[in-house]
Design an enzyme around this catalytic site. Structure first.
Site: not given
Ligand code: ADP
Ligand code: MG
Length: 639
Positions: A19, A81, A181, A203
């Site tokens: 991912d 990205k 995704e 998502d």
């Molecule tokens: P991406 O797919 O864009 O890489 P992710 O699915 O890893 O992103 O999500 C990242 C986002 O999730 C970030 O904005 C992060 O701050 C938020 N995030 C991760 N854990 C938490 C949490 N416990 N509470 C709120 N937001 C969270």
């Molecule tokens: Mg993601």
């Protein structure tokens, strides 16, 4: 002493799923039939998608890079990205951070180039550094890494997908396939639970929002519709909080240096994460002025992010509409992405769809797990026919009909492979060819859509208007290749072309075309009604004149004048701009000619049956009815 080679099953190359996220990236593999995310030596499963370039040309990836961001903002690339496959002048890249960008050199492709310590780095190279770090992580765990499946947002276009593949290759990975995704997430759920039903995948990651409606039947997924926003996510929540911090502190703009902005964004994210578990959060202030500690209540945070949630709602409603569903028809909503941990997001999704969302698989990891399962299957280590993934058409496909109007043959979001057929007829007497114009888009008029192909079906023998039967078939195969077959059924003449619908449109262009269609929906419909009315009026006037000339002796006294007046009224209306007026004059003319048409029909049957057997009579009657039926079913004139 004999040396024994001990066979280590771990050493056989293992397929992996990646991912490659905007914010965080993960790598997973299938262990004993179940997907497992690989953690680093600190038991951390999320690798922040952040790359710091040091003065020796080395690349540091992940948390260590994140730690350098505040002091070296220009050398630390985040959210790369967002500019994968984008032009160097794309406004999106300006939102990224305080980077220096290098213009393309003479003859170079117009892609984004970060200027880092004199190196000119493209997003593909930066992403390759992230992928290399993931590959290393996997090698540490598995010793030998096999082919990889990498996930991309559903909205990624050709250029963005190509860039992702290039990054994989550059990192030394054998990229088996790119996978959407949301589909990967559903795979993780579907294979774990083997459930039938209709699901919506919501998502919300750091930088992208994807919504997908999926049909799950006996373990087979079908994508019913996709939508989303490639510039919406948890990062926007951080920005909303950061703006609030600046507003409350009343910090003058000149003091908002890149380092301060970065530090405030980090603090905002920390506050947001705390609020997932608590009603109020606090963190040391990075501002250097005002109170030493910043606090934020969950209720205020919920207010700040409400507009972000509303934007996701708009995309969800559209995806549901495209899938032909109402909220109640869904069997479940799957939460994906770290930002869906926020309680207000869960509450919003629950309210939006009227049911509790599914979140029993870790929303951060579910995409990587699905990718690992897919890699496992594709590498031939599972049952191949266990999962069949289908794709959808991004935009509607149709052909031009009379009046410059589009007749949509395959609506957008139709699952591919697919096929559909439509029947048309000629507008003019003795028309010996059909111009077939294939178009793509959501608008009602050809001028507002994209032209894909034009071809002509020639050699039709002269026939009266409305007698020729043109059957147009659209077939789209699993690779998205459209083939069009046009056949004149009374003569059997056939013509065939292959068209590749443009997937090279970038997501903004697709989005713009969709928004445009929404904005102009009413206006388009009126234009379409007018254009169709004019075509129909023209056809009726010609047919009436022909009938009057052919069977004048069947006219009742005074009938010719009555009909002529109705024809004149219709012609006048057709020259105007009111679709309603045309329709009303059409029905007047229809009314005025009804008795005459009946007499003509009877006379034609009488003539045809003179001296014929009864079954032949029935055939003739059937034929006359058949034409009417074809018309009622929507036989349309092709210009
Ligand atoms: P991406 O797919 O864009 O890489 P992710 O699915 O890893 O992103 O999500 C990242 C986002 O999730 C970030 O904005 C992060 O701050 C938020 N995030 C991760 N854990 C938490 C949490 N416990 N509470 C709120 N937001 C969270
Ligand atoms: Mg993601």
């Amino acid at each position: 002493m004999a040396l024994f080679e001990i066979f280590d099953p771990k050493a056989a190359p293992r397929p992996i799923g990646i991912d490659l996220g905007t914010t965080n990236s993960l790598v997973a593999y299938v262990k004993d039939g179940r997907p497992e995310v690989i953690a680093d030596c600190n038991a951390d499963r999320l690798l922040p998608s952040v790359v710091f370039y040091d003065e020796h040309g080395g690349a540091v990836v992940g948390r260590a890079a994140q730690a350098r961001a505040a002091e070296s903002p220009r050398e630390t690339i985040v959210s790369v990205k967002r500019c994968m496959g984008k032009g160097g002048d794309d406004p999106e890249t300006r939102r990224l951070g305080p980077y220096a960008f290098a213009p393309p050199a003479e003859g170079e492709a117009n892609v984004v180039r970060f200027d880092v310590r004199g190196r000119r780095l493209t997003p593909v190279e930066v992403s390759a550094d992230i992928l290399r770090a993931l590959k290393q992580l996997a090698e540490d765990e598995l010793r030998s890494v096999g082919p990889a499946v990498i996930t991309v947002p559903a909205y990624f276009d050709d250029a963005q997908r190509q860039a992702t593949k290039d990054a994989g290759r550059l990192a030394g990975l054998d990229v088996l396939r790119l996978l959407n995704e949301p589909t990967a997430a559903a795979l993780a759920y579907g294979l774990d639970k083997k459930k039938d039903g209709t699901f919506c995948v919501y998502d919300l990651g750091g930088g992208t929002f994807d919504v997908t409606v999926l049909l799950l039947e006996d373990g087979v997924f079908q994508v019913k519709s996709t939508g989303g926003d490639s510039a919406l996510g948890g990062d926007d929540m951080d920005r909303a909080v950061a703006e609030e911090i600046f507003r409350v502190a009343d910090l003058p703009p000149e003091r908002r240096t890149p380092a301060i902005i970065r530090a405030v964004l980090d603090t905002s994210r920390a506050l947001k994460h705390q609020l997932t578990e608590r009603e109020a959060a606090s963190a040391p202030s990075p501002l250097g002025v005002g109170p030493a500690e910043l606090t934020l209540a969950r209720s205020r945070f919920d207010e700040l992010i409400a507009p972000i949630l509303e934007r996701t709602g708009v995309a969800c409603r559209r995806a549901m509409k495209d899938a032909g569903l109402r909220g109640e028809a869904l069997d479940g909503v799957i939460l994906v992405g770290g930002a869906t941990r926020v309680p207000a997001v869960r509450a919003y999704v629950k309210k939006l769809f009227g049911k509790e969302p599914l979140a029993d698989i870790d929303p951060d990891a579910v995409v990587a797990m699905g990718a690992a399962l897919q890699a496992h299957l594709l590498a031939g280590e599972g049952h191949k026919d266990e999962v069949l993934l289908l794709d959808v058409l991004p935009l509607s496909l149709g052909i031009e009909v009379g009046g410059g109007v589009v007749d949509k043959i395959l609506p957008r979001n139709t699952t591919i492979p697919t096929g559909a057929r439509a029947t048309y007829t000629t507008q003019e007497d003795n028309q010996t060819g059909f111009q077939i114009h294939v178009v793509q888009g959501e608008r009602e008029l050809v001028a507002d859509c994209r032209s894909l192909a034009r071809f002509t079906l020639k050699g039709i023998p002269p026939m009266a208007a409305g007698m020729a039967r043109l059957e147009v078939r659209f077939d789209v195969d699993a690779d998205g290749i459209l083939s069009v077959t046009a056949k004149e059924t009374t003569t059997g003449l056939e013509q065939h072309v292959e068209v590749v619908p443009s997937y090279g449109l970038d997501d903004d262009a697709i989005e713009a075309m969709l928004l445009d269609a929404l904005d102009h929906g009413e206006e388009d419909l009126e234009k379409r009604r007018l254009a169709e009315g004019q075509v129909e009026a023209h056809r009726m006037v010609l047919a009436t004149r022909k009938g009057l000339a052919a069977d004048a002796e069947l006219l009742a006294p005074g009938e010719r004048e009555l009909i002529a007046a109705a024809v004149a009224a219709l012609e006048e209306a057709a020259a105007g701009a009111s679709a309603a007026a045309i329709q009303s004059r059409i029905s007047d003319l229809d009314h005025a000619t009804r008795a005459f048409a009946e007499r003509r029909m009877n006379a034609a049957i009488a003539k045809a049956t003179l001296g014929q057997r009864l079954d032949a009579v029935e055939k003739t009657v059937e034929h006359a009815k058949g034409i009417d039926l074809a018309h009622a079913e929507g036989t349309r004139a092709v210009g």
